[in-house]
Structure formats: structure tokens, C-alpha cells
Design a protein around this motif. Sequence first.
Motif, mmCIF file in Angstrom:
data_model
loop_
_atom_site.group_PDB
_atom_site.id
_atom_site.type_symbol
_atom_site.label_atom_id
_atom_site.label_comp_id
_atom_site.label_asym_id
_atom_site.label_seq_id
_atom_site.Cartn_x
_atom_site.Cartn_y
_atom_site.Cartn_z
ATOM 1 N N ASP A 141 0.839 -1.197 0.000
ATOM 2 C CA ASP A 141 0.000 0.000 0.000
ATOM 3 C C ASP A 141 0.873 1.246 0.000
ATOM 4 O O ASP A 141 0.609 2.195 -0.729
ATOM 5 C CB ASP A 141 -0.932 -0.010 1.211
ATOM 6 C CG ASP A 141 -1.923 -1.158 1.144
ATOM 7 O OD1 ASP A 141 -2.594 -1.294 0.107
ATOM 8 O OD2 ASP A 141 -2.018 -1.928 2.113
ATOM 9 N N LEU A 142 1.898 1.235 0.829
ATOM 10 C CA LEU A 142 2.848 2.336 0.953
ATOM 11 C C LEU A 142 4.185 1.765 1.394
ATOM 12 O O LEU A 142 4.260 0.621 1.817
ATOM 13 C CB LEU A 142 2.390 3.347 2.019
ATOM 14 C CG LEU A 142 1.205 4.242 1.719
ATOM 15 C CD1 LEU A 142 0.807 4.999 2.976
ATOM 16 C CD2 LEU A 142 1.532 5.216 0.602
ATOM 17 N N ALA A 143 5.199 2.618 1.344
ATOM 18 C CA ALA A 143 6.499 2.262 1.919
ATOM 19 C C ALA A 143 6.942 3.422 2.795
ATOM 20 O O ALA A 143 6.485 4.555 2.625
ATOM 21 C CB ALA A 143 7.522 2.014 0.813
ATOM 22 N N THR A 169 6.269 4.051 -3.771
ATOM 23 C CA THR A 169 7.077 2.989 -4.373
ATOM 24 C C THR A 169 7.699 2.160 -3.251
ATOM 25 O O THR A 169 7.579 2.508 -2.082
ATOM 26 C CB THR A 169 8.205 3.585 -5.235
ATOM 27 O OG1 THR A 169 9.056 4.369 -4.392
ATOM 28 C CG2 THR A 169 7.659 4.435 -6.358
ATOM 29 N N GLY A 170 8.368 1.095 -3.621
ATOM 30 C CA GLY A 170 9.013 0.263 -2.617
ATOM 31 C C GLY A 170 10.284 0.886 -2.073
ATOM 32 O O GLY A 170 10.708 1.964 -2.502
ATOM 33 N N GLU A 228 10.834 0.390 -8.689
ATOM 34 C CA GLU A 228 10.173 -0.734 -9.352
ATOM 35 C C GLU A 228 8.661 -0.674 -9.248
ATOM 36 O O GLU A 228 7.990 -1.632 -9.580
ATOM 37 C CB GLU A 228 10.643 -2.051 -8.740
ATOM 38 C CG GLU A 228 12.065 -2.397 -9.067
ATOM 39 C CD GLU A 228 12.421 -3.778 -8.568
ATOM 40 O OE1 GLU A 228 11.533 -4.636 -8.449
ATOM 41 O OE2 GLU A 228 13.601 -3.990 -8.299
ATOM 42 N N GLY A 229 8.108 0.386 -8.769
ATOM 43 C CA GLY A 229 6.665 0.450 -8.609
ATOM 44 C C GLY A 229 6.261 0.163 -7.181
ATOM 45 O O GLY A 229 7.072 0.224 -6.268
ATOM 46 N N GLN A 230 5.009 -0.159 -7.016
ATOM 47 C CA GLN A 230 4.448 -0.318 -5.683
ATOM 48 C C GLN A 230 4.598 -1.761 -5.199
ATOM 49 O O GLN A 230 3.624 -2.469 -4.971
ATOM 50 C CB GLN A 230 2.975 0.100 -5.703
ATOM 51 C CG GLN A 230 2.558 0.744 -4.433
ATOM 52 C CD GLN A 230 1.221 1.451 -4.561
ATOM 53 O OE1 GLN A 230 0.702 1.690 -5.636
ATOM 54 N NE2 GLN A 230 0.668 1.775 -3.424
ATOM 55 N N ARG A 231 5.854 -2.188 -5.010
ATOM 56 C CA ARG A 231 6.132 -3.546 -4.552
ATOM 57 C C ARG A 231 7.446 -3.564 -3.788
ATOM 58 O O ARG A 231 8.225 -2.622 -3.832
ATOM 59 C CB ARG A 231 6.173 -4.527 -5.707
ATOM 60 C CG ARG A 231 7.277 -4.260 -6.698
ATOM 61 C CD ARG A 231 7.208 -5.186 -7.878
ATOM 62 N NE ARG A 231 8.364 -6.064 -7.896
ATOM 63 C CZ ARG A 231 8.549 -7.024 -8.749
ATOM 64 N NH1 ARG A 231 7.649 -7.274 -9.661
ATOM 65 N NH2 ARG A 231 9.626 -7.777 -8.708
ATOM 66 N N ILE A 232 7.674 -4.676 -3.106
ATOM 67 C CA ILE A 232 8.905 -4.841 -2.334
ATOM 68 C C ILE A 232 9.431 -6.253 -2.540
ATOM 69 O O ILE A 232 8.658 -7.210 -2.680
ATOM 70 C CB ILE A 232 8.669 -4.557 -0.835
ATOM 71 C CG1 ILE A 232 9.984 -4.538 -0.066
ATOM 72 C CG2 ILE A 232 7.704 -5.554 -0.241
ATOM 73 C CD1 ILE A 232 9.852 -4.007 1.333
ATOM 74 N N VAL A 245 -0.464 -2.979 4.097
ATOM 75 C CA VAL A 245 0.845 -3.604 3.903
ATOM 76 C C VAL A 245 1.843 -2.477 3.628
ATOM 77 O O VAL A 245 1.775 -1.799 2.606
ATOM 78 C CB VAL A 245 0.837 -4.635 2.758
ATOM 79 C CG1 VAL A 245 2.239 -5.202 2.539
ATOM 80 C CG2 VAL A 245 -0.157 -5.764 3.066
ATOM 81 N N ILE A 246 2.746 -2.279 4.579
ATOM 82 C CA ILE A 246 3.720 -1.189 4.524
ATOM 83 C C ILE A 246 5.113 -1.779 4.318
ATOM 84 O O ILE A 246 5.585 -2.584 5.115
ATOM 85 C CB ILE A 246 3.708 -0.361 5.837
ATOM 86 C CG1 ILE A 246 2.283 0.068 6.221
ATOM 87 C CG2 ILE A 246 4.670 0.823 5.720
ATOM 88 C CD1 ILE A 246 1.594 0.955 5.230
ATOM 89 N N ALA A 247 5.770 -1.365 3.241
ATOM 90 C CA ALA A 247 7.145 -1.797 2.985
ATOM 91 C C ALA A 247 8.088 -0.994 3.866
ATOM 92 O O ALA A 247 7.885 0.200 4.093
ATOM 93 C CB ALA A 247 7.494 -1.578 1.510
ATOM 94 N N ILE A 248 9.115 -1.672 4.349
ATOM 95 C CA ILE A 248 10.077 -1.036 5.244
ATOM 96 C C ILE A 248 11.441 -1.682 5.035
ATOM 97 O O ILE A 248 11.526 -2.848 4.641
ATOM 98 C CB ILE A 248 9.607 -1.147 6.719
ATOM 99 C CG1 ILE A 248 10.448 -0.291 7.652
ATOM 100 C CG2 ILE A 248 9.564 -2.601 7.167
ATOM 101 C CD1 ILE A 248 9.836 -0.130 9.046
ATOM 102 N N GLY A 249 12.495 -0.924 5.303
ATOM 103 C CA GLY A 249 13.850 -1.472 5.255
ATOM 104 C C GLY A 249 14.081 -2.403 6.432
ATOM 105 O O GLY A 249 13.157 -2.755 7.168
ATOM 106 N N ASP A 250 15.309 -2.787 6.629
ATOM 107 C CA ASP A 250 15.669 -3.744 7.672
ATOM 108 C C ASP A 250 15.450 -3.133 9.058
ATOM 109 O O ASP A 250 16.141 -2.186 9.452
ATOM 110 C CB ASP A 250 17.115 -4.177 7.486
ATOM 111 C CG ASP A 250 17.396 -5.560 8.020
ATOM 112 O OD1 ASP A 250 16.481 -6.177 8.604
ATOM 113 O OD2 ASP A 250 18.533 -6.023 7.855
#
Length: 185
Positions: free
Chosen positions: A106-108, A118-119, A129-133, A149-154
Motif C-alpha cells: 500500500d505504501l512504503a 514505491t518500494g 520498481e513500482g508499488q512492490r517490495i 501492507v507497509i514496505a520497510i527497510g531492515d
Amino acid sequence: MKRVIIITDADEYARKSVITISKEIGGYCLADFASNPTEIEPNDFIQRILSINEDPIYVLVDDAGIQGIGPGEKVIQALFDHPDIVIIGALAVASHTRHSEWTRIDLAITQDGEFVGTGVDKEGVIELEGQRINGDTVYILDQLPIPNVIAIGDIGKMHGKDDVKKGSPITKKALKFILEREGIT
């Protein structure tokens, strides 16, 4: 109904970060089940979650690079299928693996705490790469209708910007975002 937020990382950094954050913003971190890879069986997760009286419950799972549906993803599927558990969101943690699994998001949130469409990569830097991780415990998230669903780094890392000594501010902001979207404050 038990409300759960999935975190797709269960190493020591993620565990310490989510424990610290849960004490500050509320909820329960199922830290004693966190391992890399996930070693506890899905039914044991379910029984433990059903016994917890705090809300929400943060569940850390990890496939540790196992291709396909690994042990962490089996837990996510079992929780999703259980009638007394609702997954209200997920932190989809990036990894360096480009050839493996990915999920739509949904977001990052970047390493600087900015939400983007974006991711992000493992360091929390914007990916184009768009809205993916890309990650190793995220494929199942793309197969299930999980909200937020929120993308996040380590988690606990991101060049020190999410260090637990600083209160893991990036992870905290992402979790608070999910709680706010679900009306939990």
C-alpha cells in the motif's frame, strides 16, 4: 477477535525494536516466538495469540531466505485462516534478494521516515520498481487480502536511522500508521 500485525522479520534487531515500540505505543510483542527462521509451528502461534489479552499483537515471522512458502509464511496463512484472528496490517521487510519473492504494497516508509508510493530496499532507500517490495517472507502477503501492507527497510538498522537506541523511529512510525488507519490509538 484478536487483532494482529505481521512483521516479516524476526531477527534479534527486529525483536528488540518491536518489544521497545510495543511498550511505548501499546500492544503485545510475541517476542518469545521470534526466530530466524521461524521455528514454532503455526498452531502454537494460534494458541498463544488466543491466550493474550493485549491488543494488538505484533507477530514476527521469518523465512530466513527459504524459497517458496517457508515457515514464516505458513504462520501468516494459518493466522489469516483462523476465524478468531484478524490481520490488520503488515510490515513487509525488504531484503537484498532480487530473484526471489515480492509483494504489492500500500505504501512504503523510507529510512528518513517519509511515506512513499514505491518500494524501498533493505536500507530503506526508495526503489523505482513500482508499488512492490522484494523480500524473503513476503510472497504470501500478495496472495491474501491483508490491509495496510507497509514496505520497510531492515528493522532496527537502515544505516543506524532505525536503531533501537533511538527508539526505532522508522518502525514505530510505520506501526503507528497501521494503528491509526485501524482506529487504534
